[in-house]
Design a protein around this motif. Sequence first.
Motif, short mmCIF file in Angstrom:
data_model
loop_
_atom_site.label_atom_id
_atom_site.label_comp_id
_atom_site.label_asym_id
_atom_site.label_seq_id
_atom_site.Cartn_x
_atom_site.Cartn_y
_atom_site.Cartn_z
N THR A 1 0.79 -1.23 0.00
CA THR A 1 0.00 0.00 0.00
C THR A 1 0.82 1.27 0.00
O THR A 1 0.49 2.21 -0.74
N PHE A 2 1.88 1.34 0.81
CA PHE A 2 2.60 2.60 1.00
C PHE A 2 4.10 2.44 0.81
O PHE A 2 4.70 1.46 1.25
N GLU A 3 4.70 3.46 0.17
CA GLU A 3 6.14 3.66 0.17
C GLU A 3 6.44 4.70 1.24
O GLU A 3 5.60 5.56 1.55
N GLU A 4 7.66 4.67 1.80
CA GLU A 4 7.94 5.62 2.87
C GLU A 4 9.37 6.13 2.85
O GLU A 4 10.28 5.49 2.31
N VAL A 5 9.53 7.32 3.44
CA VAL A 5 10.83 7.94 3.63
C VAL A 5 10.97 8.25 5.11
O VAL A 5 10.06 8.82 5.72
N ASN A 6 12.10 7.85 5.69
CA ASN A 6 12.38 8.08 7.10
C ASN A 6 13.58 9.01 7.26
O ASN A 6 14.48 9.02 6.41
N ARG A 7 13.60 9.73 8.34
CA ARG A 7 14.70 10.67 8.61
C ARG A 7 15.24 10.45 10.02
O ARG A 7 14.47 10.30 10.97
N GLN A 8 16.57 10.41 10.12
CA GLN A 8 17.23 10.29 11.41
C GLN A 8 18.17 11.49 11.59
O GLN A 8 19.10 11.67 10.81
N PRO A 9 17.94 12.35 12.59
CA PRO A 9 18.82 13.51 12.78
C PRO A 9 20.24 13.07 13.10
O PRO A 9 20.47 12.00 13.67
N ARG A 10 21.20 13.91 12.74
CA ARG A 10 22.59 13.58 13.00
C ARG A 10 22.85 13.34 14.49
O ARG A 10 23.69 12.53 14.86
N ALA A 11 22.12 14.04 15.35
CA ALA A 11 22.34 13.92 16.79
C ALA A 11 21.83 12.60 17.36
O ALA A 11 22.06 12.31 18.54
N SER A 12 21.17 11.78 16.55
CA SER A 12 20.62 10.52 17.03
C SER A 12 21.71 9.61 17.60
O SER A 12 22.82 9.56 17.08
N LYS A 13 21.35 8.89 18.64
CA LYS A 13 22.23 7.88 19.22
C LYS A 13 21.92 6.49 18.68
O LYS A 13 22.46 5.48 19.16
N GLY A 14 21.06 6.40 17.66
CA GLY A 14 20.71 5.13 17.06
C GLY A 14 19.62 4.41 17.85
O GLY A 14 19.11 4.90 18.86
N GLY A 15 19.25 3.24 17.36
CA GLY A 15 18.24 2.43 18.03
C GLY A 15 16.82 2.67 17.57
O GLY A 15 15.89 2.06 18.09
N GLU A 16 16.62 3.54 16.56
CA GLU A 16 15.27 3.78 16.06
C GLU A 16 14.65 2.51 15.50
O GLU A 16 15.33 1.70 14.85
N ASN A 17 13.36 2.36 15.75
CA ASN A 17 12.56 1.28 15.18
C ASN A 17 11.59 1.91 14.20
O ASN A 17 10.65 2.59 14.60
N TYR A 18 11.82 1.66 12.90
CA TYR A 18 11.00 2.30 11.87
C TYR A 18 9.71 1.53 11.55
O TYR A 18 8.97 1.92 10.66
N GLY A 19 9.45 0.45 12.29
CA GLY A 19 8.10 -0.08 12.32
C GLY A 19 7.77 -1.34 11.57
O GLY A 19 6.83 -2.03 11.92
N TRP A 20 8.53 -1.69 10.51
CA TRP A 20 8.17 -2.88 9.75
C TRP A 20 8.47 -4.13 10.58
O TRP A 20 9.52 -4.18 11.21
N ARG A 21 7.59 -5.16 10.68
CA ARG A 21 6.37 -5.35 9.94
C ARG A 21 5.13 -4.98 10.73
O ARG A 21 4.01 -5.30 10.32
N LEU A 22 5.33 -4.32 11.85
CA LEU A 22 4.18 -3.84 12.62
C LEU A 22 3.38 -2.84 11.79
O LEU A 22 2.15 -2.84 11.79
N ARG A 23 4.11 -1.99 11.08
CA ARG A 23 3.47 -0.95 10.27
C ARG A 23 4.07 -0.91 8.87
O ARG A 23 5.25 -1.23 8.67
N GLU A 24 3.24 -0.53 7.93
CA GLU A 24 3.67 -0.18 6.57
C GLU A 24 3.30 1.28 6.38
O GLU A 24 2.12 1.64 6.38
N GLY A 25 4.32 2.14 6.25
CA GLY A 25 4.04 3.56 6.29
C GLY A 25 3.53 3.93 7.68
O GLY A 25 4.13 3.58 8.70
#
Length: 388
Positions: free
Chosen positions: A259-283
């Motif tokens: 259904t959806f294509e997506e673009v994610n952004r991580q700020p330079r100051a991030s310490k990592g560990g982000e969970n961008y959601g797949w397969r819980l979420r699509e978009g």
Amino acid sequence: MPHLYPSLPHRPRPSLSRLRLALALGAALLGSPVTAQNAPAVKFVPYASGLKSVTTITPAGDGSGRLYVTLQAGQVRVIDRGKLRPEPFLDVSRLTSAGGERGLLGLTFDPRYKQNRRLYIHYTDRSGDTVLARYLASADFSRADPASGRVLFTAKQPYANHNGGQIEFGPDGFLYLGLGDGGSGGDPQNNGQNLSSPLGKLLRFDVSGDRAKPAAGNPFVNRSGANPNIWAYGLRNPWRFSFDRTTGDLVIADVGQNTFEEVNRQPRASKGGENYGWRLREGRACYEPAQGCPSQGLTGPVLTYGRSEGQSVTGGYVYRGNAIPALKGRYVFGDFGSGNVWAARMTGGTWSKALLGTVKGPSAFGQDEAGELYVAEYFTGRILKLGR
């Protein structure tokens, strides 16, 4: 799969009639910029041709002005001031299983390339698995020594698709590698959420020595059972990520399921560990489970689009060149299925996009040392330079 239609960043495979329609639309629109409200006028100017199935465009950062192009079948070619050199810079075709979403998928050069002559490639080996390898350029930098190859990292791939492919040095000096969830459809092994697996992840390595080791500060180094190389997770098939050369922010384009294509952004100051959601979420929508999926602890996309606009996002770059002043600071990216190329910018805390034009199967974007942008047409073997 027929060679006419690779599924490089794709999951669903359109019918040939749909493909012909996309190609016809691309042919009709190519050469004339297609602009929308607030979109800079951009032309796609032919720059090089004769390149089959391009997967990467990158400079070496050595001041030479050359662009290096990876071909899916296993060659690295050089474009020197708009002219394609006749001999490959590197040929690893005998090591590579190419076709569909497999092959030579990534190339980057060490930030100290002029001093240490190191370059890195990501390819699918003959067993169908992921390989990150380091090579050395010759003393005159005219080619890479094929005998210098050293395997730094491997990952088993359970299926033939969703290999990811991008490798890039971040502003922190570490090497990042984006891997898809392992393939099939719907992430049947739930690799995207499994911290013990490198699949469906953005990995971060320290390659300053003679092996790849987890980069200092990786968020899961001390978590029992977790892969220590993980920087971020919850990705389906990141078909290209890039760092903004001005801000250092990381932008990840992740190919959708149905259904959806997506673009994610991580700020330079991030310490990592982000969970961008797949397969819980699509978009921004629930995928598994179909309803009532969690949102806490997930990092949502900054931009999504649906099937009316395309079907397989190809990530690009934040434009920092000088040739198109109106494009500065906008993220330029495309869609492999529809051929659309957009420019996105932050407005009021969210991203909005405007159509720049349409090309034939944009499989890779690249930027040169001056920050000017290029896009590869997978179906024609051409590389186009963005201009005005």
